[in-house]
Scaffold this motif. Structure first.
Motif, PDB file in Angstrom:
ATOM      1  N   PHE A 167      15.425  24.622  97.567  1.00 29.02           N
ATOM      2  CA  PHE A 167      14.859  24.831  96.237  1.00 29.02           C
ATOM      3  C   PHE A 167      14.552  23.517  95.537  1.00 29.02           C
ATOM      4  CE2 PHE A 167      16.713  28.749  97.500  1.00 29.02           C
ATOM      5  CZ  PHE A 167      15.908  29.724  96.936  1.00 29.02           C
ATOM      6  N   VAL A 168      15.251  22.457  95.904  1.00 30.62           N
ATOM      7  CA  VAL A 168      14.885  21.126  95.426  1.00 30.62           C
ATOM      8  C   VAL A 168      13.445  20.818  95.815  1.00 30.62           C
ATOM      9  CG1 VAL A 168      15.348  18.647  95.634  1.00 30.62           C
ATOM     10  CG2 VAL A 168      17.258  20.262  95.483  1.00 30.62           C
ATOM     11  N   LYS A 169      13.071  21.221  97.026  1.00 33.83           N
ATOM     12  CA  LYS A 169      11.705  20.977  97.501  1.00 33.83           C
ATOM     13  C   LYS A 169      10.661  21.709  96.665  1.00 33.83           C
ATOM     14  CE  LYS A 169      13.078  19.866 102.213  1.00 33.83           C
ATOM     15  NZ  LYS A 169      13.041  20.227 103.659  1.00 33.83           N
ATOM     16  N   LYS A 170      11.097  22.718  95.932  1.00 31.33           N
ATOM     17  CA  LYS A 170      10.202  23.421  95.014  1.00 31.33           C
ATOM     18  C   LYS A 170      10.306  22.842  93.602  1.00 31.33           C
ATOM     19  CE  LYS A 170       9.881  27.916  95.609  1.00 31.33           C
ATOM     20  NZ  LYS A 170       8.602  28.037  96.349  1.00 31.33           N
ATOM     21  N   LYS A 171      11.028  21.741  93.484  1.00 25.50           N
ATOM     22  CA  LYS A 171      11.242  21.035  92.224  1.00 25.50           C
ATOM     23  C   LYS A 171      12.023  21.884  91.206  1.00 25.50           C
ATOM     24  CE  LYS A 171       7.414  17.841  92.868  1.00 25.50           C
ATOM     25  NZ  LYS A 171       6.228  17.175  92.289  1.00 25.50           N
ATOM     26  N   ILE A 172      12.848  22.786  91.747  1.00 21.99           N
ATOM     27  CA  ILE A 172      13.787  23.552  90.939  1.00 21.99           C
ATOM     28  C   ILE A 172      15.091  22.760  90.853  1.00 21.99           C
ATOM     29  CG2 ILE A 172      15.199  25.654  90.897  1.00 21.99           C
ATOM     30  CD1 ILE A 172      12.826  27.059  92.306  1.00 21.99           C
ATOM     31  N   ILE A 173      15.695  22.685  89.669  1.00 20.95           N
ATOM     32  CA  ILE A 173      16.999  22.038  89.530  1.00 20.95           C
ATOM     33  C   ILE A 173      17.998  22.828  90.373  1.00 20.95           C
ATOM     34  CG2 ILE A 173      18.846  21.392  87.954  1.00 20.95           C
ATOM     35  CD1 ILE A 173      16.403  19.801  87.383  1.00 20.95           C
ATOM     36  N   ALA A 174      18.517  22.213  91.424  1.00 19.50           N
ATOM     37  CA  ALA A 174      19.379  22.942  92.372  1.00 19.50           C
ATOM     38  C   ALA A 174      20.412  21.979  92.942  1.00 19.50           C
ATOM     39  CB  ALA A 174      18.537  23.560  93.493  1.00 19.50           C
ATOM     40  N   HIS A 175      21.667  22.268  92.695  1.00 16.66           N
ATOM     41  CA  HIS A 175      22.770  21.439  93.174  1.00 16.66           C
ATOM     42  C   HIS A 175      23.809  22.316  93.853  1.00 16.66           C
ATOM     43  CE1 HIS A 175      21.696  17.728  90.869  1.00 16.66           C
ATOM     44  NE2 HIS A 175      21.146  18.609  90.039  1.00 16.66           N
ATOM     45  N   ALA A 212      38.557  22.464  88.715  1.00 22.40           N
ATOM     46  CA  ALA A 212      37.556  21.396  88.757  1.00 22.40           C
ATOM     47  C   ALA A 212      36.707  21.529  90.021  1.00 22.40           C
ATOM     48  CB  ALA A 212      38.231  20.030  88.733  1.00 22.40           C
ATOM     49  N   LEU A 213      35.429  21.221  89.883  1.00 22.55           N
ATOM     50  CA  LEU A 213      34.476  21.193  90.990  1.00 22.55           C
ATOM     51  C   LEU A 213      33.792  19.828  90.984  1.00 22.55           C
ATOM     52  CD1 LEU A 213      32.903  24.485  89.784  1.00 22.55           C
ATOM     53  CD2 LEU A 213      33.849  24.380  92.079  1.00 22.55           C
ATOM     54  N   TYR A 214      33.159  19.484  92.083  1.00 25.22           N
ATOM     55  CA  TYR A 214      32.244  18.342  92.056  1.00 25.22           C
ATOM     56  C   TYR A 214      30.840  18.809  92.401  1.00 25.22           C
ATOM     57  CZ  TYR A 214      32.926  18.013  97.183  1.00 25.22           C
ATOM     58  OH  TYR A 214      32.994  18.271  98.539  1.00 25.22           O
ATOM     59  N   MET A 215      29.865  18.073  91.916  1.00 24.51           N
ATOM     60  CA  MET A 215      28.459  18.444  92.067  1.00 24.51           C
ATOM     61  C   MET A 215      27.740  17.426  92.931  1.00 24.51           C
ATOM     62  SD  MET A 215      25.623  19.072  89.045  1.00 24.51           S
ATOM     63  CE  MET A 215      24.803  17.488  88.905  1.00 24.51           C
ATOM     64  N   THR A 216      27.121  17.893  94.007  1.00 22.79           N
ATOM     65  CA  THR A 216      26.337  16.989  94.834  1.00 22.79           C
ATOM     66  C   THR A 216      25.045  16.629  94.104  1.00 22.79           C
ATOM     67  OG1 THR A 216      25.102  18.729  96.015  1.00 22.79           O
ATOM     68  CG2 THR A 216      27.265  18.103  96.892  1.00 22.79           C
ATOM     69  N   ALA A 225      18.065  26.596  86.467  1.00 29.93           N
ATOM     70  CA  ALA A 225      18.968  25.833  87.343  1.00 29.93           C
ATOM     71  C   ALA A 225      19.551  26.775  88.390  1.00 29.93           C
ATOM     72  CB  ALA A 225      20.089  25.180  86.541  1.00 29.93           C
ATOM     73  N   LEU A 226      19.785  26.217  89.580  1.00 31.67           N
ATOM     74  CA  LEU A 226      20.408  26.950  90.677  1.00 31.67           C
ATOM     75  C   LEU A 226      21.747  26.296  91.008  1.00 31.67           C
ATOM     76  CD1 LEU A 226      18.742  28.313  93.892  1.00 31.67           C
ATOM     77  CD2 LEU A 226      20.775  26.863  94.079  1.00 31.67           C
ATOM     78  N   PHE A 227      22.793  27.113  91.025  1.00 31.97           N
ATOM     79  CA  PHE A 227      24.150  26.667  91.332  1.00 31.97           C
ATOM     80  C   PHE A 227      24.511  27.214  92.716  1.00 31.97           C
ATOM     81  CE2 PHE A 227      23.725  26.646  86.809  1.00 31.97           C
ATOM     82  CZ  PHE A 227      24.578  25.677  86.303  1.00 31.97           C
ATOM     83  N   ASN A 228      24.601  26.331  93.691  1.00 31.12           N
ATOM     84  CA  ASN A 228      24.926  26.729  95.058  1.00 31.12           C
ATOM     85  C   ASN A 228      26.393  26.394  95.345  1.00 31.12           C
ATOM     86  OD1 ASN A 228      24.148  27.604  97.815  1.00 31.12           O
ATOM     87  ND2 ASN A 228      24.611  25.484  98.342  1.00 31.12           N
TER      88      ASN A 228
END
Length: 307
Positions: free
Chosen positions: A241-249, A197-201, A180-183
């Motif tokens: 990285f989503v385009k590489k099908k990596i979990i990335a939010h 607290a954070l929110y996740m896109t 997973a990638l945390f941006n």
């Protein structure tokens, strides 16, 4: 056990445990990146180069390995100039990897006002400070996951840096190990959900937030993106990285409906809640300590667009 043996044991054990990040450290790093001398860190400027070198030095302090080549600075071309992303690796007990990312560039300066510098304290010195803070946190620990730390350049000009480094062939084998990638994007303020607290896109596209929250410490929580109409998941560097099908939010605290500092000259140190940011960094670190390759395996559903 003798007193000397006990002291030696304590010293050795300290080499394998994380260290909390101080508010002072967070303040020093963020203040440097958002200082007037950085002149808004616009890609292609000497000040942008200075910011990349500053981040690389922090990675060196944290004893990270190079991601590729013989430097933390990973070059790419922008309008005929060589510019840099910054990348470091923390080897863990497994090759499975968590990636922590943020863009460090901002929009430069203005010629029309007395205050000429777009300091970009929230956007996105705060995100880079979080990445550096996590590298600080794990400096003396060998975590279960390996960790990749990337500071992207050129996000403000169309995610140039994340596009360049995500397509770097020399890193492809490392990308294949990313769980997973945390941006981190604009985390300087207290979110509408309160402190710590954070929110996740793109929370509707994977189960990352549920898996994270199930092991989060000290009340830290990730909430669903409350600004769905703004399409934030596809507007930040995670999408490369989503385009590489990596979990990335992307993870944020900024209120996109009411923030008056976004891309404005008043995005300076006055908007930063250093207590909250320091708390978030340390609680993120303590939560990542608990994640293991066998118990943290987020997946996408069939709603995400990989194109």
């Amino acid at each position: 056990m003798s007193r000397i043996s006990l002291l030696l044991a304590l010293m050795l054990s300290s080499l394998f445990y994380s260290q909390e990040v101080s508010k002072e450290r967070v303040t020093i790093v963020l203040s440097k990146l958002a200082s007037d001398e950085m002149k808004g860190r616009e890609i292609g400027t000497p000040e942008n180069d200075s910011a990349s070198i500053y981040i690389a030095k922090r990675f060196e302090e944290d004893q990270l390995d190079f991601c590729t080549g013989n430097s933390y600075l990973v070059p790419f071309q922008y309008k005929g100039k060589t510019v840099y992303n910054v990348c470091g690796i923390k080897k863990g007990k497994s090759n499975k990897t968590l990636a922590f990312t943020a863009h460090f560039d901002h929009i430069g300066t203005s010629e029309n006002t007395e205050d000429k510098v777009f300091n970009g304290a929230d956007d996105n010195a705060s995100g880079v400070t979080t990445v550096i803070g996590l590298a600080d946190f794990f400096k003396t620990e060998k975590p279960d996951f390996s960790m990749m730390f990337i500071a992207f350049n050129g996000e403000e000009k169309g995610m140039k840096g994340s596009k360049a480094i995500s397509n770097l062939e020399s890193l492809e084998s490392k990308y294949q190990n990313i769980t997973a990638l945390f941006n981190f994007e604009m985390v300087a303020t207290v979110s509408k959900f309160g402190r710590n607290a954070l929110y996740m896109t793109g929370d509707e596209f994977s189960d990352l937030d549920e898996l994270f929250n199930g092991r989060a410490v000290n009340g830290l929580q990730i909430f669903p993106d409350p600004y769905l109409g703004q399409n934030l998941f596809y507007r930040s560097d995670n999408v490369s990285f989503v385009k590489k099908k990596i979990i990335a939010h992307s993870f944020s605290t900024v209120d996109m409906n009411t923030a008056t500092h976004y891309h404005q000259l008043n995005d300076d140190l006055k908007v930063v809640n250093f207590d909250n940011l320091t708390q978030i960094i340390n609680n993120l670190g303590k939560t990542f300590e608990k994640l293991k390759p066998e118990n943290f395996k987020p997946t996408y559903n069939n709603k995400v667009d990989f194109n």
